[in-house]
Structure formats: C-alpha cells, structure tokens
Motif scaffolding. Structure first.
Motif, short mmCIF file in Angstrom:
data_model
loop_
_atom_site.label_atom_id
_atom_site.label_comp_id
_atom_site.label_asym_id
_atom_site.label_seq_id
_atom_site.Cartn_x
_atom_site.Cartn_y
_atom_site.Cartn_z
N THR A 26 12.49 -3.40 -13.03
CA THR A 26 11.37 -3.99 -12.49
C THR A 26 10.23 -3.11 -12.24
O THR A 26 8.93 -3.31 -12.13
CB THR A 26 11.50 -4.22 -10.88
N LEU A 27 10.53 -1.46 -12.65
CA LEU A 27 9.58 -0.62 -12.88
C LEU A 27 10.05 0.40 -14.10
O LEU A 27 11.14 0.70 -14.12
CB LEU A 27 9.23 0.34 -11.73
N GLU B 73 8.26 -7.08 -6.07
CA GLU B 73 8.25 -8.55 -5.89
C GLU B 73 9.46 -9.54 -6.75
O GLU B 73 9.76 -10.50 -6.05
CB GLU B 73 6.86 -9.03 -6.46
N PRO B 74 10.04 -9.05 -7.79
CA PRO B 74 10.71 -9.68 -8.50
C PRO B 74 12.06 -10.09 -7.74
O PRO B 74 12.86 -10.90 -7.74
CB PRO B 74 11.39 -8.69 -9.72
N ARG C 260 4.12 -2.81 -5.95
CA ARG C 260 4.30 -4.22 -5.59
C ARG C 260 5.05 -4.94 -6.64
O ARG C 260 5.93 -5.72 -6.26
CB ARG C 260 2.94 -4.65 -5.42
N GLU C 261 4.63 -4.72 -7.54
CA GLU C 261 5.25 -5.46 -9.01
C GLU C 261 6.84 -5.04 -9.17
O GLU C 261 7.49 -5.89 -9.78
CB GLU C 261 4.38 -5.08 -10.26
N ARG D 109 0.83 -0.96 -0.04
CA ARG D 109 0.05 0.08 0.10
C ARG D 109 0.86 1.38 0.18
O ARG D 109 1.74 1.54 0.94
CB ARG D 109 -0.96 0.14 1.17
N LYS E 88 -0.21 -0.56 -7.10
CA LYS E 88 0.22 -1.95 -7.78
C LYS E 88 1.77 -1.93 -8.30
O LYS E 88 2.24 -2.90 -8.27
CB LYS E 88 -0.90 -1.77 -8.73
N VAL E 89 1.94 -0.77 -9.08
CA VAL E 89 3.41 -0.91 -9.67
C VAL E 89 4.39 -0.84 -8.67
O VAL E 89 5.53 -1.69 -8.98
CB VAL E 89 3.63 0.31 -10.83
#
Lengths: 257, 246, 257, 246, 257, 246
Positions: free
Chosen positions: D196-197, D107-108, D103-104, D75, D100-101
C-alpha cells in the motif's frame, strides 16, 4: 441623484467640481516621526511616519526605502471586515504610494547611510477611520501631510554599526503631490465623490500633480469607460483643484504645524 | 521587571509628576465616528484610542449565530505608528489575547439575550499606545456600547494599579510598566460591584495583592465618573455637565 | 452538577478545593534539551525544551530569549481542528509564558553570549495530547518541569562565530512558578476543573505563585465576574495548593529526574 | 546520500549494534488517549509516535461528505521538540506529503463503504523522530484504527529496507538514512499480500531493488506480529500474550 | 474503458505500455538561466531555472542548494483554483525534486563558494499550463530539460562579497534522471496515463531511473494497492521506457538546444 | 525615473532600434490551451504571456453569484522564472493591483448581463516579462475572451506610450520603463472609442499628457489590427489573412 446631477447639483448641495470641506491636523501622534489626521467631508484618515534603517531595495542601492501601507479599519464602515487588505485596499495603498514616489516628493538620494547596504527606511502607514467616499484623496493628503510633518532621526555609522544620534533633521521634501479624484456618473463628471456617489459611479479616475503643476501619476478605476475628451477635461480640473489643496497644505506648513 | 530604577522621587512624585494614587488625565469624546452605531475616542495619558461599535446586526457567517442570545465580537488592534518601534500590521499574539480578555471584560455588562441571533462588533483601534492601553480600550469600548444604545446592566470601567519602588500606585504608565515591579489591570462594574477583568504581571506579596486590587478598583470608580460625564455631555449637552460639577 | 455542588461535592467525588491526581515524567524526549510529560486527571501535556542561539529581543539586549508556544493537538479531543492556534490556545501559551517570565524562573541575564548581539534562545514548546479541563495548569506544570529537566549546551564565541562546545550546563533556575486555576459555578469556587466543569463555569481565574509563595501572575478568563472577596479567597487557595504542587516537583528534582 | 562512511563493522554489526536483517525494538501501547475513539503509542527505535483516531463521525464542512463511502483524513505532524534542530510549527511540505501517502497507505485496509457520509480522522503526532517515522506512524495508525473498531480487511504494517555499504539491510535508522545509499519505506497488508506504500530515495540496481522490496515486506511481517500482540493484549489481557509466546 | 483495456487497448488507441507523443522545446525563456517546455500528449509544462547565491541548507554545508517548486496554473484545467499549492501539487513538486536529487543529477559539491556560508542556490520552478494526466512525468521532463538547458552565472567572492563576473558556465550535470509513471486499472498496468485514465485508476506509481539505468526514486500513490509482482514488472518497464525518453533528451542536447 | 540616460540615439533610434512611434513585434496565437474555453498566447517584444478563459460557468462560492449578470474574475500572475530576479511565488501587491485594473479594463467590452448567475474567469500567466506586461496581458485576455465565444461589444486593445529623453514615444520597453521619465499604459475599445484603462507613472506637462494619451490610443489601434488578424486566422484560416493583406 440623476435628477439633481442633470441640473449640475449634487445631493449635498455641492457643484460638480466642488471639493468637500477639508481639515488637516498634524503631529497628533507624538510616538511617530510624523503624523497627520485628515477629514475630507466625513471621510477620515490618520497617517503616521516611522523611520528605521535597513537594506535598500534591489536595483535602488543608492536610495532610501519608502514603504507605504494603507488599511481601512473596521471602524470605518459597516461593510469592512477585519483581515488582510483586500484588492481595493491594495489599490488604495499603491495609488497613494505612486503619487508620492513618482512626484519624488522625498529626495530618497539623501537617505542613504552606506550605498547598497544601509539606508533610511521610511514607513508611511495610513489608517482609514471613517469611510465616506474618495479614500484615495483623503489617504493621499494624510500621507503627504504626515511626511510634511515628519522629522527624521539622524543616524550615523560608528564602528560599522548604526547609531541613533538623538538629533533630528527635516525630511528632504522636494515637492507636494496632490491627487484629485473624479467619477463619471452618466455624462456628469464629479470631483471628490461621497460614498453615495461612488455607489452610482460608472468610472473613476485619480490624477496626481506636483508643485510645478505637472502630472505625476494617474489611476483609472471601476468598470466603466472615459472618452479622451473627458480625460483631458478632468486632467485640467486636477491641476486647478490640486493647486487649491496644495496651497492649504502650504499654509499649514507656514503656520508651523 | 528586574532592575528597579527610582520611579518615585523624594517628594513622592512619579516620573510623570503624579502622586501615588493619582490617575493620568483622561478625556473621552462620544460619537466621533460617523458611520458607527456607537463610538468613543479616549485620551488616557498618552494613549489615543478609538472604539467603534457596529450592531446589533446580522451575523456572518450565519452558523455563528446563537438562537437565544447575541454574539459579542471584539478586536483590539494597534496601528503601525502607535508604538515606539513600528508595529508589524499582522495581528500579534498579544493583540489576540487582549481581544479575548477585552470581550470577556465587556460581556458581563451587556443584555445579550435581548438580541437573539444577532452580533455586536466592538473595534478598538490604538492610534497611540501608552501603558494601560487595554484598560483605556475597555473604558472607551464600554462608552461606545452605551452610545450605540445597547441594553446594559452597568458600565465597565477599567484601570490598573501596580507596584513601583515597593509601593502600590494607581494607573501604571509606560515607564512604570516596563521598569516597575508589578502591573495589575482591572475592569470593574461599579453598580454591580463585580470584577470583569483581572490580570497581573509581576511580584506581589499577600498584603500587596489585596492593596493593589483595592486600589485598581478605586481607580475604576474614578474612570467611571469620567465615562458617565462624557455620555451625559453627549446626550444632554454641556449644561448638564455644568450642573454635575456644582 | 448543581445539586452535587450545593453539597460541596463534585461529580468525580472531589471536594471543591481538591486537585486531581498528577503524574510527572521527565526526560522522555532524548532529542530535546529538556522534556516532561504531565498528566493532571485525564488532561495530558508533553513539553520540550530546545536551545539555539540568536539575536536578543529589542529592548532586552542583555537577556537570553525565552520563547514559549503551546498547541492543542487534534488528538486531544473531538472538538479540535488541526490548524494555526485559535484565540484560546494563544491565551493558553501567553498565560503559561507569563507565569514563567514574571516569576523570573530562568535567570535570562546568564544566557547572553555577546550583549545586544548573540544570546541563548530557549524554546519551550508544549503539546496538549489529551484535553480534560484545566489545560492552563497542566501545560504550565509541563513547561516548568521541562525546564527543570533541561540541560543547556555550552556555547562559546570563537573567531566571531558561535561554537557548540559539546558540554552541558544546568539551566539557571531561580524559582518554581506554580499556577492554580479556579472556576466559579454559581456561588461555588472549584479548583482544577474538569472539561465537564469548565462547560458549566461562569468565570475562570489562574493565579501563579513563586517559590517565595508570592504572587507572580494572574489571568481572569471567561465571560462571568468575580467579587473582590472571591478573588482574595482564591488567591489564598492558590498559595496553599501551589505549595503542594511545588513540593511534588521538588521531590522529583531531588530524585534525580 | 553520497559519501558512505562505514555503517557496518567487521562483525557485520550496524551502528546501533543490529545485524543486517534485525529490526529495532518496537513497543506498541493501545488505547493511550482517553478522548479518542481509538489510539496507539509506538516506540520504534527512538521514534515515539502517537496515533489517535476520531470517527466515524459527521463531516465538516458538509460538502466534503461522500454519499457512498466514508472520507478518510490523515495528518502526520511533528512536534517542535521531536527533531534534532527545533522544527518550525508550521506544516512543512514534507509533512503534507507524508500525510497524503500515509492516508493512501491506510485506506486500502478500511471498509469505508460501511460508513457512508461519515469521516474518519487519523492524527499521527511525532513526539520524537528517528529514521522511519512514516513507517512507525502508519503502523501505529493502523493499530489505532483497529482500536477504534473500524471495519478492516487487514492490518497495515510498515517497515523500510535500504542499502548501506552496498548491502541490503532492514529497518533503516536515522544515521543510515542520512549517510546510507538508499531507503525504501514500504507498507503492506500481510493477509491480502498487497503493498500500500512504496517509496525509494537512493540508488539501487535491478537485483538490489527486488531484494530490498522483499526484505521490506519481510520486515512488515515482523511488525505485524507486534501489532497483533498489542491489540490482543488490550482486548484479551496479558495472559493471551503469554499463550502466544509459548 | 474496461472493455477496451481487457483487449489490451486504450481509448486513445495506445497499447498499455505506449507513451504519448512528446515535444520538448528548450531555452524559450531568455530571462531564465535555463528553461524548457514539455508537451506530453495534451499535458504541458514550462520549467525555468534561476540562479542566486545564499546560505547552504543545514547539514549540507558543502553543497549548493537546489530548490524545486511546482504549481498547477489555473489555466491548466477547469478544476484548478488559484491559491497556495494543495496536497497533490506538494506531492508533485516533491516527487520531481526527489528524482533529481536522489539521482544526483546536479553535482552540488561544485556549487559552493564559501563552505558553510555561501553557495549557489538553484531554483527550478515548474508551471503546469495544461493538465491532461501524468503531470509527474511531464513536470519531471520539463525540470530535467530546463537544467540540461541551463548555464550558470560565474560568481566570485571579492573582498568578502559575492560578485557576478558576467561569465557563464555549464551546469555540473552528472546523469539524466527519467521518471516513468504507471497506473493500475483493475488488472491492467498502463504507462503514461491520461486524465481520463487517472480518473479510473486504482493505484499509481512513479519510478525514476538514472543514466546508468539504475533506480533512483520511487513514489507509489493513490488509494489502491500493488502486488510485489506488479511492482517488479513496472520497475522493468520503467527502465526500458525511461531509456527511450533519455535518448530523446540526449538527442536534443546534441542538437545544441 | 530620475537620471535619464540617453535612450534615443542621434538617428532617432531607441535602445532596441525602434523609431519613436514604432511598436515592438507582436505575435498572437489563439486557442493554445486545450482545456480552456478560450485562450491566447501573446509575444509582445520579449513578453511571453498566456491568457486562458474558463466560463461562463457556475460560481463558487455560490453567494458570489449575481442575479442579473455574470461575475468577471481576473488573475494576473507571474511565474517565478519570468523576471530578471526570481519572483517569489506568493502574489505580490503589484499582481493584486494589476489583476484589478485588468478586470476593469476588460469588463466594459463584455455583455455580462447575457449570463446571469454565472462567472467568467480570466487567467493571465506571464511566462516572461518585459516592459508593458499589463498591456500585453489585457490584449491577450481580450482575444481569449473572444475565442471563448463570450458576447462582446468590442475588443479591448492595450498599449503604453511614455516619455524618454523628453520625447513622447510609443510602447515603452523594460529599459525605457526603468530609466525613462514616464510610462502611460492605456487600454482602449476601438469601435466604441472609449478608454478602459489609464495609468501614469512619471512626470508629464499639459501638452505631453495629451500627446502621450493620443499616442497610446494610436498604439492600441495598431494592436487591435493584430488581434483581429489572429482571431480571423483561427476561425477562417491562413487564407483569410492573406486576403486581408492584399
């Protein structure tokens, strides 16, 4: 219940087209501009009218705004959870609203201060306190009686601002809409159903008539069906029985409530 | 609570004609809601408030159930027509807070361990609000809980005291709440001599604080007598009350 | 804990009426009109003041509007879920608000631009970052300190519109409200409880005093009870201990924060 | 991003005095939130951002649990006082997207298969927002995840590059974001050399696109060094950092 | 799928960088100021433009307001529940919005009536009717085509009020943004993925170019990674393939839709 | 429905050129939504409405499942661009009510006891709204249910009748709805000769009530023929329809 109905009698001893005893008390909420409490059998509803000013609805620039809400309070039955209105309560509010709106009970044309800009906003809020069937009619009678009981503040525009003059005026009432609700259980048509009867019903219908004894609004509900003959028969009952209820309200009006 | 108008006249009478220590008229009717397990309707001055109790009953959702006691839930709610200006139907933060303190004020009187895994719901509906609606609501709710046959240690009675024109007075009304100097709602269990609710809005010095608290408790005792009579009238009929008054 | 309390000592070594160490840092949020971070033991709160203009509240046409919110961030403890404020957080915000409002800490009469139409709107937003008991006092101190730290923009009405002149003014502070929270565990009364102590408490009470050392607000909480004697004893402690906290805030003010 | 004011002066300095390739000052403190399993506080220019990690822990509601891996939840949230105009406390669509982005982007780097049926919650709280708060938030969150002892493949470092006055510059600030021509936030794992982003707002031609991407990655590597030192300082103390700097 | 991809072929027979067949129908919603339906393979989206007037956004006082929403209707797949937009739908709306906004497709400076007070408000609402992958591009094309199709009412200020003159004007379109979405599955980069392919993807990226064939917006998604080389390769494809789509839209514009 | 403009001209033609008993043009396409188990697209005058059916399928949440029958759920929803003034995307009270009466109008035709513990979801999406969108929606939904292969007793056809300029007319359009005197939507099962929906907005006397009801039912029968042909065309192809028309 089926045995009883086949003999034309209901569990509470009524005939199929008998309404339950009704009590109306007006003016119980002094802080409201109008109020009424209705008991229809064990169903009980309190309605209150509050008046403000605001913008007219889009497309209805030359009319006052009427906003009707209904809520079934969690006091009303063990099955009600507090929270925003569910589907059934939304339908309840809209059907009660429709009867009042379509019959043009209030002459909304008389509730305009500045066309298109400032109009009277009439809130009619209905709270069901105890639920024992036929909330449509009990709520409708409470809403109608609270409007009958209402006095509106006299607002004026002074220097471009709304001022409450402190005076009161009668609400511009043109007709008395009365709804009659019937349910079909098997081949029997019952008026003013109790909660117990509603639990067994196949289909429901609510028909509203005005003081001219014309039809003003209809709402069929529940997942069963009606034949055309049944619908026409119920329409006839709605006129007869509606007139009875209307006369009761008229008497209360005369008695100065 | 800044500018204090004269809220007590030269005869020591308050805006609604009461003396400093007088409570408003209070009427309680028990068992007024057919479907509820217990209920009461209170008129406390211009307050008109319904309380309904459902339970003890199964808890939904089930994970809220407690293995060793009953869950008490409480909702204080105002109808849109109950206030001077129409109240928006969405629950206000004020209603959320009052629901909480009301539950905490009622719970000490209940034998909740007698009903493990169950819930009791108390619904307080304000049909017309005057000053002191939370006290009136707690008072009605406690009667409704007794009417529902819940095992109780005591009845909870509630009454406010406050300060107007520098004086401590009992049972603050709407005008006194808005224009007076302090409002102290109190809930109290008369037999156990315990305070279950205490709030204060407004300025009091040391002495006034004590005096106000004592006066509120005295008010609670007056309220308690009316609760008791209402319950007796329901269960033993008019006659009983007659005897009481002799 | 009970053993310890029976000897008048707490698990963290404090006496029953000791407060935990407190740290206040003011002005840490440059984008806010005022801000403060308070650490009370391990409880930590950041508060920020933002100033806008808007309409006054109904019935308070000649006063600025003060709007206080509180949220317990999910960073604060493993038990907090993100989402709208729950019952406890609503109570937290209202109790903190009540102390500030009832003590009349801000002279809201000085925050009016056009009576009844445009006033200063003062937002005080409090975010609990870490929760270890007594959030009422930690949040209250952060809110009060953020107001003490605040400078308000000078707004003016020019040609009927609100203009920010770019200048700043001191906030119209009249008094320093300080809350002291106590809990009862059995027969012991403990001030400034930790989360561990709150988990065992029978009842809670928060008492706010002002700079004249008078009482301004009280909130009893939790499902236990107090005797009249206990309440009066706690009220006395609230005055003594509140003065200690108030002096600490005054020192910070003098030191120019 | 239309009308471009002069955001670079005759000496090649940006509005806050930096050169084209200079990052703002960055400070990271690890372990700042007592109750959290891991946490970090980052000051990235005027950004002041907290990241707290709870987990691995049980998942609620349970049906969200995955049999073969850990669920990562994230969050991104702004406090009402963090922005120039007060931010409405309700979550905005912007916050939902960044959550959301973020978290993405994180996560990797995590070995989520090491914690089947569990959840890790990452809470990023913006106390003061400047340009680049999502990059600063990702940077802090990755440090907080390391502080929580989560098994990781790499640290995620984040930094934006962008275009102002037609030139590619590193680490876009608030003014440059609003008045400049393009902003490209990037998150990057330095050891795995993976992005990752990647986002872009604004106009870039072919050459600028490559240049901007490369420059953002260079910025990420600078950020990574600061993350590394902050973690070493927490776990090996001040001295270690001294040695590093020699 | 892996076998197939290792040979450079997809389950539906496409090459890795082939887009699916696309159909665009413009103007199907007569009640909207502009509308378009796009089919991209089996993904289908309807977008509609509605124009109102209102206040400009803060900080953008001299620009019209563009408000884009997207919803995935529950008709679109067995996995969609009715309700407020979830995280994925919020991202969808924001990515489509970003492409239009950052490319400055609409010259918002031309949509101001009174600076800082009244501007055109352009709503672009997108409804996904059937979902079979790559909703980003299907929705983006529908939104762009609905704007291309749109005619705006001509509003005027008369006596301080907004008046709809009844006339129409072309929307001030400056460029045609086109997004191309790619996913990485293992080492393969696939353009315009189906739902089946998205279920296997490691990472996703959407790149929007404008009519000058410059980049205007990028959004990387999903929990996998890209190398710098992959990103630059996809960026090159986005230009080539974006131009193909743009030419298709241009043809439709010429053909008078 | 107060001031009645002239809605019927000297030639007995209505504002859209129809005679008093004429329905608007109706087109139905079956199977238009690839992912749905059944679907239909209806153009009914200017109404453009999609209906999609998913199910019978598992019920979520599970406690809603019925042991002896299938649960029918129904949503009537308007897209923001479907109305003259943009519709707010949040569900209105009108949409909630129509969803309910639509479900109640469709359910009598379905053999729900054939699918115990399952659910059928009907989604009606109004892309463009004209007068009579609920009737058009019910009509499309019933075709979509048939397309999904749900066991049915009958098809539900819907059509309104109403009163304009004192005359009973069939299939009220938008203008007639807003400026006319009464609107009576009816849903009807032609083979079972049963009414499944009846509403009325506006004033009718005894005779008009009967006449209006009969006329609406006649309209439903016309609609039914179009439903039948659309389904035959889907399942037996163009040719079948040809034969029908011979």
């Amino acid at each position: 219940m089926w045995d009883s109905l086949s003999k034309g009698k209901r569990l509470d001893g009524r005939n199929l087209d008998d309404l339950r005893p009704m009590e109306i008390e007006m003016g119980l909420i002094k802080k409201a501009n109008g109020s009424a409490r209705v008991r229809l059998g064990n169903s009980e509803v309190v309605a209150g009218v509050k008046v403000e000013t605001g913008e007219p609805f889009e497309g209805l620039e030359n009319k006052g705004a009427l906003i009707l809400s209904a809520e079934v309070l969690p006091t009303a039955s063990p099955h009600i959870e507090p929270g925003p209105p569910d589907e059934e309560t939304v339908e309840l509010a809209r059907v009660v609203d429709r009867g009042i709106r379509e019959s043009e009970m209030l002459d909304l044309n008389k509730l305009v201060l500045v066309t298109g800009e400032i109009v009277y906003v009439i809130f009619v809020d209905c709270s069901v306190i105890n639920a024992d069937g036929n909330l449509f009619d009990a709520t409708s009678y409470a809403a109608v009686a609270s409007l009958v009981n209402s006095k509106l503040p006299v607002f004026e525009i002074r220097d471009g601002k709304v001022v409450d003059t402190g005076e009161k005026q009668n609400s511009p009432i043109t007709t008395l809409p009365v709804s009659i609700t019937a349910v079909r259980i098997g081949d029997s048509i019952l008026l003013d159903p109790t909660a117990e009867e509603e639990a067994c019903m196949d289909a429901r219908i609510t028909i509203t008539t005005n003081s001219d004894n014309n039809f003003a609004a209809v709402q069929k509900g529940s997942t069963g069906t009606f034949t055309l003959e049944q619908l026409k028969q119920i329409a006839a009952s709605a006129k007869t029985k509606g007139e009875e209820v209307r006369n009761k309200i008229k008497e209360l009006m005369k008695s100065g409530q | 609570m800044t500018q204090t108008k004269s809220l007590i006249d030269e005869n020591g009478k308050r805006t609604d004609g009461r003396t400093e220590t007088e409570l408003r008229e209070i009427k309680i009717n028990v068992g007024v809601i057919k479907n509820a397990d217990g209920s009461a309707f209170i008129e406390f001055g211009m307050n008109k408030i319904l309380a309904a109790v459902y339970g003890p009953r199964e808890v939904h959702p089930k994970h809220m159930a407690q293995p060793d006691r009953c869950v008490l839930r409480c909702r204080y709610h105002m109808t849109p027509f109950s206030t001077d200006t129409r109240k928006n139907p969405a629950p206000s933060r004020r209603e959320v807070e009052i629901s909480k303190v009301m539950r905490e004020a009622l719970e000490p009187a209940l034998m909740l361990q007698d009903y493990p895994r169950a819930a009791i719901d108390v619904y307080v509906e304000v049909l017309q609000a005057d000053g002191g609606s939370r006290c009136a609501g707690i008072t009605a709710a406690s009667v409704a809980l007794a009417d529902a046959g819940i095992n109780m240690r005591d009845i909870v009675a509630a009454c406010a005291a406050g300060k107007i024109n520098g004086k401590i007075v009992t049972d603050i009304n709407d005008t006194e709440d808005k224009e007076g100097e302090a409002d102290m709602p109190v809930a109290y269990m008369p037999h156990l001599d315990q305070v279950t609710l205490l709030q204060l809005d407004g300025i009091l010095d040391d002495k006034q604080f004590s005096e106000c608290l004592d006066e509120a408790v005295r008010g609670c005792k007056v309220v308690y007598e009316i609760q008791r009579k209402a319950l007796m009238q329901k269960y033993f009929g008019e006659e009983t009350e007659m005897k009481e008054e002799q």
